[in-house]
Design a protein around this motif. Structure first.
Motif, short mmCIF file in Angstrom:
data_model
loop_
_atom_site.label_atom_id
_atom_site.label_comp_id
_atom_site.label_asym_id
_atom_site.label_seq_id
_atom_site.Cartn_x
_atom_site.Cartn_y
_atom_site.Cartn_z
N THR A 1 7.50 14.04 -8.92
CA THR A 1 8.01 15.24 -9.61
C THR A 1 7.24 15.45 -10.91
N GLU A 2 7.52 16.58 -11.56
CA GLU A 2 6.88 16.87 -12.85
C GLU A 2 7.20 15.79 -13.88
N ASP A 3 8.37 15.15 -13.71
CA ASP A 3 8.78 14.10 -14.65
C ASP A 3 8.33 12.71 -14.20
N GLY A 4 7.46 12.65 -13.20
CA GLY A 4 6.99 11.34 -12.72
C GLY A 4 7.64 10.99 -11.39
N PRO A 5 7.24 9.84 -10.81
CA PRO A 5 7.77 9.45 -9.51
C PRO A 5 9.26 9.12 -9.56
N GLY B 1 0.82 -1.20 0.00
CA GLY B 1 0.00 0.00 0.00
C GLY B 1 0.85 1.24 0.00
N THR B 2 0.15 2.38 0.04
CA THR B 2 0.83 3.67 0.01
C THR B 2 0.43 4.47 1.26
N ALA B 3 1.25 5.43 1.60
CA ALA B 3 0.93 6.27 2.76
C ALA B 3 1.65 7.60 2.61
N ASP C 1 -3.81 9.38 -1.29
CA ASP C 1 -4.78 9.66 -2.36
C ASP C 1 -4.15 10.29 -3.59
N VAL C 2 -2.96 10.88 -3.44
CA VAL C 2 -2.33 11.57 -4.56
C VAL C 2 -1.79 10.59 -5.60
N MET C 3 -1.70 9.30 -5.22
CA MET C 3 -1.23 8.28 -6.18
C MET C 3 -2.41 7.50 -6.73
#
Ligand code: AMP
Ligand code: GLY
Length: 424
Positions: A274-278, A207-209, A234-236
């Motif tokens: 980032t703007e270029d992705g994770p 999961g994510t956190a 939630d941002v992912m």
């Protein structure tokens, strides 16, 4: 089976709470544990840096499975020592734990296997590191290579600050950890964490956190071990999670395998969106604290079964089921933390905060003559589950209001980014 859990924080209380629900468990021991863990496990006063003492305890008490919470013993090779003594242990070998124990090791792995991360250079002397900083300019990030209890990272906003940080590292401010320094590009974006169970070849998403590392409201002030968290982040979205699994986690496992140091245990990726992705900021080779306190309450499956599958290379054969709910935890800390603080202050009315959707995980607590006292910086984690971050946040803070601890404080805005997004 009898299980020994090593550690004493809120993370370990959440693990003990979840492990205690396993049908595979007979007796759960925890070394050294805390007052909350003592409610679900038998706490034993072992020196967790003494591998032979741990092995002897396992033999004397028929313990066949050991779970290691903190990074220190993992980097020190406790899993290798246990395995040599024929005791199964959940977590990476010392070689694989370099993913957390040496920032330079991880950066080189990323470079070799094309894993997105900040541009960097490794240095073993100050003059060369300083020349590189002058070339690159600020902002720039200076990192002591080894374990430094979360303090070995300096985000320098000016070249002067970076040069001072380099001197501090090589002059021993972080002990042996600073003997080598990584200088890297400053990444901008929102930070999230992603966790995966690993068995050497397969990764299973946990999961994510999102953690809140700064002590002050709105993410200001000095860094701490973490003042609160929520899960999922939630941002992912699912596409981004798949991207991180495919571009970061899977190549890391493949790279570690090809180097002859297969990674088993929990891989905890600290990411910058980032703007270029994770991009990968860092790896930890263990559960996060306080992230565990929000991830495990969402796990419906048997944690012990997943851990055994990780050790036995059979993650492909198990599934992890997660609840759709959100969990949010607020850390109650001793006034003064992360600086100096008073120890032994009394905490009252914890039972008044209890509710169906609230779990209280202890960190630095002890019981003294029947009274609960605070003996650490981070002391309690008040965790609420709900259908949204806003709902879980409201319930966690309502529970905190009922606790009487004069010397405690917490941030009042845990989850603020997600709450703002939910309002939109
Ligand atoms: P680490 O111990 O590597 O996770 O670093 C501690 C914290 O420093 C991270 O959680 C980030 O907030 C920050 N940090 C580390 N590396 C970078 C980077 N390259 N750019 C921006 N922030 C960073
Ligand atoms: N919460 C950050 C960590 O466990 O390292």
């Amino acid at each position: 089976m009898n299980v020994l859990l090593i550690g004493s924080g809120g993370r370990e209380h959440a693990m003990a709470w979840k492990l205690a629900q396993s049908p595979l468990l007979d007796t759960l021991y925890c070394a050294p544990g805390n007052a909350g863990i003592a409610q679900v496990a038998e706490c034993v006063a072992l020196d967790i840096s003494d591998h032979s003492q741990i092995i002897q305890f396992c033999r004397d008490n028929n313990v066949s499975f050991v779970i290691v919470g903190p990074e220190g013993p993992l980097v020190d090779g406790i899993v290798d020592a246990l395995e040599a003594a024929d005791i199964s242990a959940f977590g990476p070998s010392a070689a694989a734990a370099q993913l957390e124990g040496s920032k330079g090791f991880t950066k080189d792995l990323c470079a070799e296997f094309d894993i997105p991360t900040a541009a960097y250079q490794r240095f073993n002397n100050a003059p060369k590191a300083k020349r590189y900083v002058r070339e690159m300019g600020a902002p720039i990030v200076i990192k002591a290579d080894g374990l430094a209890a979360g303090k070995g990272v300096i985000m320098a906003m000016s070249v002067e600050e970076a040069l001072d940080a380099i001197d501090d590292c090589f002059e021993g401010a972080f002990g042996d950890a600073g003997y080598e320094v990584v200088v890297e590009e400053f990444l901008e974006g929102e930070e999230v964490s992603l966790f995966a169970f690993c068995d050497g070849q397969t990764a299973l998403l946990m999961g994510t956190a999102q953690d809140h590392k700064r002590v002050g409201e709105g993410d200001t002030g000095p860094n701490t071990g973490g003042m609160g968290a929520y899960s999922p982040a939630d941002v992912m979205d699912q596409a981004m999670i798949d991207e991180v699994m495919g571009d970061i986690i899977v190549p890391t496992l493949a790279g570690m395998h090809s180097r002859g140091m297969p990674f088993k245990g929990i891989l905890f990726a600290g990411l910058m969106l980032t703007e270029d992705g994770p991009q990968l900021i860092e790896y930890n080779v263990r559960f996060g604290d306080p992230e565990t306190q929000v991830i495990l309450p969402r796990l419906k499956s048997d944690l012990l079964e997943l851990m055994i599958a990780s050790v036995e290379n059979s993650l492909l054969e198990v599934e992890a089921e997660w609840s759709d709910e959100t969990a949010l935890t607020v850390v109650l800390a001793s006034k003064g933390y992360p600086g100096s603080y008073e120890k032994g202050t009394e905490i009252r009315d914890l039972d008044k905060a209890e509710a169906d959707n609230i779990e209280i995980f202890h960190a630095g607590t002890a019981e003294n003559d029947g009274n609960l006292t605070a003996i650490g910086g981070r002391v309690l984690n008040i965790t609420a589950t709900g259908s949204s971050v806003s709902e879980a946040q409201a319930d966690a803070y309502a529970a905190i209001k009922k606790i009487d601890w004069q010397n405690g404080f917490c941030r009042s805005d845990i989850g603020w980014r997600a709450v703002a997004r939910e309002k939109e």
